[in-house]
Every structure is written in structure tokens, then in C-alpha cells.
Scaffold this motif. Structure first.
Motif, mmCIF file in Angstrom:
data_model
loop_
_atom_site.group_PDB
_atom_site.id
_atom_site.type_symbol
_atom_site.label_atom_id
_atom_site.label_comp_id
_atom_site.label_asym_id
_atom_site.label_seq_id
_atom_site.Cartn_x
_atom_site.Cartn_y
_atom_site.Cartn_z
ATOM 1 N N HIS A 125 0.803 -1.226 0.000
ATOM 2 C CA HIS A 125 0.000 0.000 0.000
ATOM 3 C C HIS A 125 0.834 1.273 0.000
ATOM 4 O O HIS A 125 0.334 2.332 -0.407
ATOM 5 C CB HIS A 125 -0.930 0.017 1.226
ATOM 6 N N VAL A 126 2.088 1.210 0.435
ATOM 7 C CA VAL A 126 2.881 2.441 0.569
ATOM 8 C C VAL A 126 4.113 2.438 -0.334
ATOM 9 O O VAL A 126 4.352 3.403 -1.066
ATOM 10 C CB VAL A 126 3.308 2.664 2.035
ATOM 11 N N LEU A 127 4.901 1.365 -0.318
ATOM 12 C CA LEU A 127 6.138 1.361 -1.101
ATOM 13 C C LEU A 127 5.881 1.140 -2.589
ATOM 14 O O LEU A 127 6.355 1.918 -3.432
ATOM 15 C CB LEU A 127 7.089 0.284 -0.575
ATOM 16 N N ILE A 128 5.153 0.107 -2.935
ATOM 17 C CA ILE A 128 4.997 -0.269 -4.349
ATOM 18 C C ILE A 128 4.303 0.818 -5.177
ATOM 19 O O ILE A 128 4.756 1.134 -6.282
ATOM 20 C CB ILE A 128 4.282 -1.632 -4.456
ATOM 21 N N TYR A 132 4.411 5.575 -9.031
ATOM 22 C CA TYR A 132 3.559 6.524 -9.759
ATOM 23 C C TYR A 132 3.892 7.979 -9.406
ATOM 24 O O TYR A 132 4.120 8.791 -10.309
ATOM 25 C CB TYR A 132 2.083 6.210 -9.498
ATOM 26 N N PRO A 133 3.934 8.364 -8.130
ATOM 27 C CA PRO A 133 4.354 9.739 -7.836
ATOM 28 C C PRO A 133 5.798 10.024 -8.241
ATOM 29 O O PRO A 133 6.125 11.146 -8.630
ATOM 30 C CB PRO A 133 4.161 9.870 -6.321
ATOM 31 N N VAL A 134 6.651 9.000 -8.160
ATOM 32 C CA VAL A 134 8.041 9.199 -8.585
ATOM 33 C C VAL A 134 8.094 9.529 -10.072
ATOM 34 O O VAL A 134 8.856 10.405 -10.508
ATOM 35 C CB VAL A 134 8.889 7.944 -8.260
ATOM 36 N N ARG A 205 -1.833 12.501 -4.990
ATOM 37 C CA ARG A 205 -2.110 12.388 -6.419
ATOM 38 C C ARG A 205 -2.621 13.716 -6.980
ATOM 39 O O ARG A 205 -2.176 14.176 -8.044
ATOM 40 C CB ARG A 205 -3.138 11.277 -6.646
ATOM 41 N N LYS A 206 -3.540 14.347 -6.264
ATOM 42 C CA LYS A 206 -4.086 15.627 -6.721
ATOM 43 C C LYS A 206 -2.987 16.698 -6.792
ATOM 44 O O LYS A 206 -2.910 17.468 -7.751
ATOM 45 C CB LYS A 206 -5.202 16.085 -5.783
ATOM 46 N N ALA A 207 -2.141 16.738 -5.764
ATOM 47 C CA ALA A 207 -1.068 17.739 -5.745
ATOM 48 C C ALA A 207 -0.096 17.534 -6.901
ATOM 49 O O ALA A 207 0.317 18.490 -7.565
ATOM 50 C CB ALA A 207 -0.324 17.672 -4.408
ATOM 51 N N LEU A 208 0.273 16.282 -7.167
ATOM 52 C CA LEU A 208 1.218 16.005 -8.249
ATOM 53 C C LEU A 208 0.618 16.298 -9.617
ATOM 54 O O LEU A 208 1.288 16.852 -10.499
ATOM 55 C CB LEU A 208 1.677 14.551 -8.175
ATOM 56 N N GLU A 209 -0.644 15.937 -9.814
ATOM 57 C CA GLU A 209 -1.268 16.196 -11.105
ATOM 58 C C GLU A 209 -1.437 17.692 -11.336
ATOM 59 O O GLU A 209 -1.364 18.166 -12.467
ATOM 60 C CB GLU A 209 -2.607 15.455 -11.185
ATOM 61 N N THR A 210 -1.644 18.447 -10.266
ATOM 62 C CA THR A 210 -1.687 19.906 -10.389
ATOM 63 C C THR A 210 -0.304 20.453 -10.704
ATOM 64 O O THR A 210 -0.158 21.380 -11.507
ATOM 65 C CB THR A 210 -2.226 20.534 -9.091
ATOM 66 N N ALA A 211 0.723 19.875 -10.081
ATOM 67 C CA ALA A 211 2.095 20.321 -10.349
ATOM 68 C C ALA A 211 2.479 20.099 -11.806
ATOM 69 O O ALA A 211 3.257 20.873 -12.384
ATOM 70 C CB ALA A 211 3.074 19.593 -9.429
ATOM 71 N N LEU A 232 6.835 14.864 0.555
ATOM 72 C CA LEU A 232 6.631 13.485 0.117
ATOM 73 C C LEU A 232 7.833 12.608 0.457
ATOM 74 O O LEU A 232 7.676 11.470 0.921
ATOM 75 C CB LEU A 232 6.371 13.458 -1.392
ATOM 76 N N ASP A 233 9.045 13.121 0.221
ATOM 77 C CA ASP A 233 10.232 12.312 0.502
ATOM 78 C C ASP A 233 10.410 12.059 1.990
ATOM 79 O O ASP A 233 10.929 11.005 2.397
ATOM 80 C CB ASP A 233 11.476 12.998 -0.072
#
Length: 675
Positions: A125-128, A132-134, A205-211, A232-233
Motif C-alpha cells: 500500500h505504501v512502497l509499491i 507513480y508519484p516518482v 495524487r491531486k497535488a502532483l497532477e496539479t504540479a 513526500l520524501d
């Protein structure tokens, strides 16, 4: 003999002249980094060797060259690590050896067969899903490197994109290891579903897609490198590594802490770049602070969602508040290293509070270094109204409150206050606006205005921009289907409204005002940035009211049909009677409605459309006077010359020769009519 002696004394040609008078041999880092970005070559007229008005060139002009963050010489920036390709390959080769050993150790020790079901669920749920955000972060760095104003920045971003590619590859490899070792755990193959649907991931996801649609290069740097990625990191590397250790998974801890080294290197150059920009131009701190305020909440929401995920799926896990606080501290540390600290804003506010302790401010005053305030101070130099070289734009400065007084707008008016407060009354309805909001009047209106706050130390500063009918009509026509979907026929029509003033609209205003000083920029780029302001207004939350006022009248649809007809047939000898017949209206009704909605008569609109079209194509395509006249519906070249000279103030040939080869914008052309 003399010739030989002369040759022996002759100084060799300088090899490093491209670096200027640096009086030293440049380093290897400088040699392989300096001016390698082709779009930044010297003496360029545009980013690419294409027509300066092509979409690609206008994109670079808007989001790089005209960014709110400006420095006289970006080539003076240096990466703190002075990273070169050779150094990067050597460093990462060493790290890859470490990572290969860690990945091999997973398999040699049958590590994945022994881990608990709860911990493998946490990894699923967290690592794999992290790949996508990477990948999203990688795309932002690739964009940043492409549009950066110096090759020194381009290289930094390119190496950051390489780091993220490596990170994504390692996570993918680790994912496959888990899938092969535990084929019975179906959640290991559901990473995409988790990324797209799990509530814990959705704020990130929303923040990254906006970025990914943050186009200004400096805002992209601020949003991603200074705010979002540190948060995030902190969660996905540092805090997840801590949870791995609690679950006795030292190999995953080692994997994540190694990847954190790449993250730290990206943070070093990003913060150094922000410090450099502020040191070379202190006005930049205002733009950085504004973007930080916009993106910090998004980053904290993203970290909060992931903190909830770490708490809910892992046992032992991590306290949610502790994880969120660590992310907030990571953002604060990043901003402090970048020289963008909250203390700057607090100092300004505290100074104002000390000066006037009896009056608590009703809004948060912008930073004194805000570039918008600096521009208003530049143009509003005298108390009262300050006309501008742009027709329809007036700046105002008042050093004390002003009692209610009557005023009149001639057309749609866009009003901004950057210091102080104002109240406007229209037909008994009161509107208050300040630096946080803009005020828009939909049509010619009589109003009563009152200045509520202003002093010699902090004068009231505002502007009113009368937006011409041509610019409004052009954007409305191109955006008509989408805008009609926003508006409802039974929406209440209002003369004016107040809405939030920030983000892309604010940046568009800054670009527009910066273009006013230079004659060429004002005449050629000013219409482009005005058109962007109109476009941004139509994308605001209150846009349906503007659309309703513009589109939903008894005959307004016929007016816009008439505009479409003129745009398609302008090169023919058409009359107003022809236009009226084409849209199914009488000539008198169309003329009256057209003037009421657009602000000019159909005849003057058609004339402006033809002259704007001729202007652009004489410059772009090298048309002569006779050809331009014939192709824009003029029967006589002499008539065309007279009309052109009256409209632009110069004869057609003289005007075209002056601006040929420079960026142009035809505010009247549509997507269908552009060549």
C-alpha cells in the motif's frame, strides 16, 4: 629574425572567451555546463529557429522569459555539488553497487518469505505505489530542465530526473521480487488501483497532477522542489524507513536511506537556486512567498493522507501526527535553506502592527517586495489618477481615505487593489475588495467609489483596466462551447462581482504590466498578455456570471454568430447587410445589439479584424501593401493604406519593416484562421 621574435611574443588566442572576464581557467564543471541549452543561445529572437509567434516560442516567452522571477544573469548560478555527467556516473555507479548488493540480499536470505502479512500489506500500500508519484516528479524535473533560463539549471534538473528514473526502476525491481516470492498475496499486483482509489494517496495524487500543469518554470521549482517533494520524501523515504526498522526489515531501511541521498542532492541545488534568485533580485522573494503559500497546504494535505496510511496499514506503525509534523518540519527546513522563511512576512506585519497598534489589519498585507506592488509604485507616482501608455489602463494612488464619489466605466472593467481597501456601490449593492480579491464590472456602469484605507506610509494603490471588446470577443468565441456549459440561462445577471485574486491570474497581470515600458513589447506582447488575463478571468469560479452577462441576452447569440461569420469571410467584400442576412437578423437590430454587447459597431469590428489580420500577415508572411489589401477585403490599396495609417499610426510598409521578425499576436484571429 624579427618576424620570429614577433611570433614568439604574440599572445595565444583565448580559449575561454565565452565565459567573459573571469581571469582564470574555468573548471571542468563550467566547461561542460556553460551555455549548452540551445534555446538560450545569444542574440536569439526566440527559443527555437521558427517564427517567433509559433506556440512553442510563445510558450517559452510566457513561462520562462516573462516569469515573475527574474535575474539579470542566470549563468552566474552554480550547482553546490558541481555535478557533471562524469561525476554523476561515477557517483551513481558506486550507489548502484550498494543497491545491487541489497537487492541480491533479499533473494539470498529468502527475506520475503518470512516477513509478516501486515508488513507485506504495508509495502503493497505504501512502497509499491510510490513508482507513480516518482514518475510524476520525474516529469516535472524534465519539464523544469527543458524550460530553465540557464544550462546550469537545466543540468541540475536533468540529473534530478535521472535520480528519479533510477528510483522508479529500483521500486519496480523490488515490486517484482515481492510478487515472485509471494504469488499468493494478490494486493501486490494492485498498485495502480491503490494509487488511483485509496483515500490515503488521493491528496498526493491531486497535488502532483496539479504540479504537472504548473507551467511557469519558477513556480514549478517552488511547488515541487521546495515544497511538495520535501514533504513526500520525508514520508515515503525517511518515515517509511523508520517503520521498516520497527518491523525488523533492515534491508528496506537500507534501500530507502540510500535513495534519500539523491533527494538530499536535489534539495541542495534547488534551495541554492532560490537563494541565488533572491540575492540577485530581492523582489523575487514576493513571488516565492506567494507560491509557497499556495502550495504548502497541498503538500501538507498530501503528507497527511500518507501519514494516515502508514498508521492504518502497518503494525508496528508510526503515529499519524508525528509523521505529519516531520513532513511540516521538512518543508520548513527546505524553505529556510532557500531563504524563504515565514519570519520575513511576520517581520513586515509586526512592523506595521507596531506603527499602528490601535487598528488591526483586516487582511494580510502582501510583502513589500511583492513584484506587483513594485510595479504599481512605479506607475502610480502621483496622488489621484495616473493614466498609462496603454489605452484604458489607469493607476490610482491615495495617501488618505477618500469620501464616496461618483464615477463611470465605459466598458468591462477589471479592478485590482494591491494596498489598502475600497468600497464600490452599484444600484444600492455594496462591494468590498482588497489585495486578496479583484473586482470586475461587466459593462458600462455608473458607480460610487470610496477609498477606505490609505496613508503616506502605506498608500492605497490600485488599477482599473478597461478591457476592449475585441479581446473579450476573441476569447469568448474560442471558448464558447466550454463556457456555455458553465453558465445557466436562469443565472442571475449582476453588474459586477468580487472574486479571489491569486495564482495564474495574478501572474498574467504581472506579465502584462512588465510589457508596458518597452514600446515593442507593449505593442506586440501586450495584446497577448491582455488576452491571457481575459482567459484567466473566464476560468475563475465566478466566470459563469461573466459568461451569463456576455452570452445570455435576447439577441446575443446572433451577435456571436455574426462575429464567427466575419472571421470566416473577412477577406471578401461583405457588407453589414450581408452579415445580418447570414445570421437571420435585421440590419438595425444586429447593429444595435452588436454595439450593446461588444461595445463597437459591426462595421468597426470588421474593420479592426481586417486591419489586425493584415498587420500580422504583413509581418509574418512578408505581404506587400497591394496583396494585404486584396486579401483582407479592401477594394482599393489607397483605401487600405489610409485605414491602416489611421488605426496603427504608421503607414503599412513602415510598420511591417519595423516589426518583421519579432513576435506578433493578432487578437482577432481564431484557431481556425491562424496560418
Amino acid at each position: 629574425m624579427d618576424d620570429s621574435a614577433s611570433k614568439a611574443k604574440a599572445k595565444p588566442l583565448r580559449t575561454w572567451s565565452v565565459f567573459g572576464e573571469i581571469r582564470r581557467v574555468p573548471s571542468e564543471y563550467e566547461i561542460v555546463t556553460h551555455e549548452v541549452n540551445y534555446t538560450l543561445r545569444k542574440r536569439r529572437t526566440a527559443a527555437f529557429e521558427l517564427n517567433p509567434t509559433t506556440p512553442a516560442n510563445m510558450w517559452y516567452l510566457t513561462y520562462r522569459d516573462k516569469s515573475p522571477v527574474q535575474v539579470a544573469e542566470w549563468n552566474e548560478f552554480r550547482d553546490p555539488d558541481e555535478m557533471t555527467y562524469r561525476k554523476y556516473v561515477t557517483t551513481q555507479d558506486e550507489q548502484e553497487s550498494v543497491m545491487k548488493g541489497v537487492l541480491d540480499q533479499y533473494e539470498r536470505t529468502a527475506h520475503d518469505s518470512d516477513i509478516s502479512a501486515r508488513w507485506i500489506d504495508t509495502l503493497a500500500h505504501v512502497l509499491i505505489p510510490t513508482r507513480y508519484p516518482v514518475h510524476g516528479l520525474q516529469m516535472t524535473q524534465a519539464y523544469l530542465g527543458t524550460i530553465a533560463p540557464s544550462s546550469y539549471i537545466t543540468n541540475c534538473a536533468a540529473f534530478a530526473a535521472g535520480d528519479l528514473l533510477r528510483r522508479g526502476s529500483l521500486i519496480a525491481y523490488r515490486t517484482r521480487q515481492l510478487q515472485l516470492a509471494r504469488p499468493d498475496v494478490h494486493v501486490l499486483v494492485e498498485a495502480r488501483r491503490i494509487w488511483e482509489a485509496d483515500l490515503g494517496w488521493q491528496p498526493a495524487r491531486k497535488a502532483l497532477e496539479t504540479a504537472l500543469i504548473t507551467y511557469d518554470w519558477a513556480e514549478c521549482l517552488t511547488a515541487v522542489n521546495l515544497v511538495l517533494r520535501p514533504a513526500l520524501d520525508e514520508v515515503l523515504l525517511a518515515q517509511l524507513a523508520n517503520v521498516a526498522r520497527k518491523n525488523r526489515d533492515d534491508l528496506t531501511w537500507l534501500l530507502l536511506t540510500n535513495l534519500a541521498r539523491d533527494s538530499a542532492r536535489a534539495a541542495r541545488w534547488s534551495c541554492a537556486l532560490a537563494r541565488f534568485a533572491i540575492a540577485r533580485n530581492p523582489d523575487n522573494v514576493g513571488s516565492f512567498a506567494r507560491w509557497v503559500k499556495k502550495w504548502r497546504a497541498r503538500a501538507e494535505d498530501a503528507a497527511g493522507g500518507l501519514a494516515t496510511l502508514l498508521t492504518s496499514v502497518s503494525s508496528p506503525g508510526q503515529e499519524e501526527l508525528k509523521t505529519l509534523e516531520a513532513a511540516r518540519n521538512a518543508i520548513a527546513a527546505s524553505l529556510e535553506a532557500a531563504g524563504i522563511t515565514e519570519e520575513v512576512e511576520k517581520t513586515v506585519v509586526a512592523a506595521k502592527s507596531t506603527a499602528k497598534p490601535q487598528a488591526a489589519p483586516q487582511y494580510m498585507a502582501p510583502l513589500l517586495s511583492d513584484p506587483l506592488i513594485a510595479l504599481f509604485e512605479k506607475y502610480a507616482v502621483s496622488p489621484g489618477a495616473n493614466p498609462c501608455r496603454w489605452t484604458g489602463l489607469t493607476f490610482y494612488r491615495f495617501e488618505s481615505p477618500v469620501a464616496p464619489h461618483w464615477d463611470q466605466t465605459a466598458s468591462l472593467a477589471f479592478c485590482i487593489v494591491v494596498q489598502g481597501r475600497k468600497r464600490v456601490t452599484i444600484n444600492g449593492r455594496r462591494y468590498f475588495f482588497d489585495p486578496a480579491n479583484y473586482f470586475l464590472i461587466n459593462r458600462a456602469t455608473r458607480l460610487q467609489a470610496e477609498i477606505l484605507e490609505g496613508s503616506p506610509a502605506q498608500p492605497f494603490l490600485s488599477m482599473i483596466l478597461q478591457i476592449p471588446a475585441a479581446a473579450v470577443a476573441e476569447v469568448l468565441i474560442e471558448s464558447l462551447p466550454g463556457l456555455e456549459a458553465q453558465a445557466g440561462a436562469d443565472d442571475e445577471e449582476e453588474e459586477a462581482y468580487v472574486s479571489k485574486f491569486d495564482g495564474d491570474l495574478r501572474d498574467a497581470v504581472i506579465r502584462f504590466l512588465k510589457s508596458l515600458d518597452d514600446d515593442s513589447e507593449r505593442r506586440l506582447l501586450g495584446p497577448l498578455f491582455l488576452r491571457e488575463i481575459v482567459f484567466r478571468l473566464l476560468r475563475q469560479d465566478q466566470a459563469p456570471r461573466l459568461v451569463t452577462a456576455a452570452l445570455y441576452g435576447k439577441t446575443s447569440r446572433k451577435v456571436f454568430a455574426a462575429i464567427r461569420y466575419m472571421q470566416a469571410e473577412f477577406n471578401k467584400s461583405i457588407t453589414i447587410d450581408d452579415i445580418a442576412r447570414a445570421v437571420g437578423a435585421s440590419t438595425s437590430t444586429l447593429a444595435h445589439s452588436f454595439k450593446e454587447i461588444i461595445g463597437v459597431s459591426p462595421y468597426h469590428f470588421l474593420k479592426q479584424l481586417r486591419l489586425e489580420r493584415a498587420r500580422v500577415l504583413m509581418i509574418r508572411e512578408g505581404w506587400g501593401v497591394s496583396e494585404a489589401a486584396a486579401r483582407t477585403g479592401y477594394a482599393s490599396p489607397s483605401h487600405f493604406v489610409k485605414a491602416f495609417t489611421s488605426y496603427f499610426g504608421e503607414a503599412p510598409s513602415q510598420y511591417a519593416n519595423q516589426f518583421r521578425g519579432k513576435p506578433t499576436l493578432n487578437v482577432m484571429e481564431t484557431t481556425e484562421t491562424r496560418t
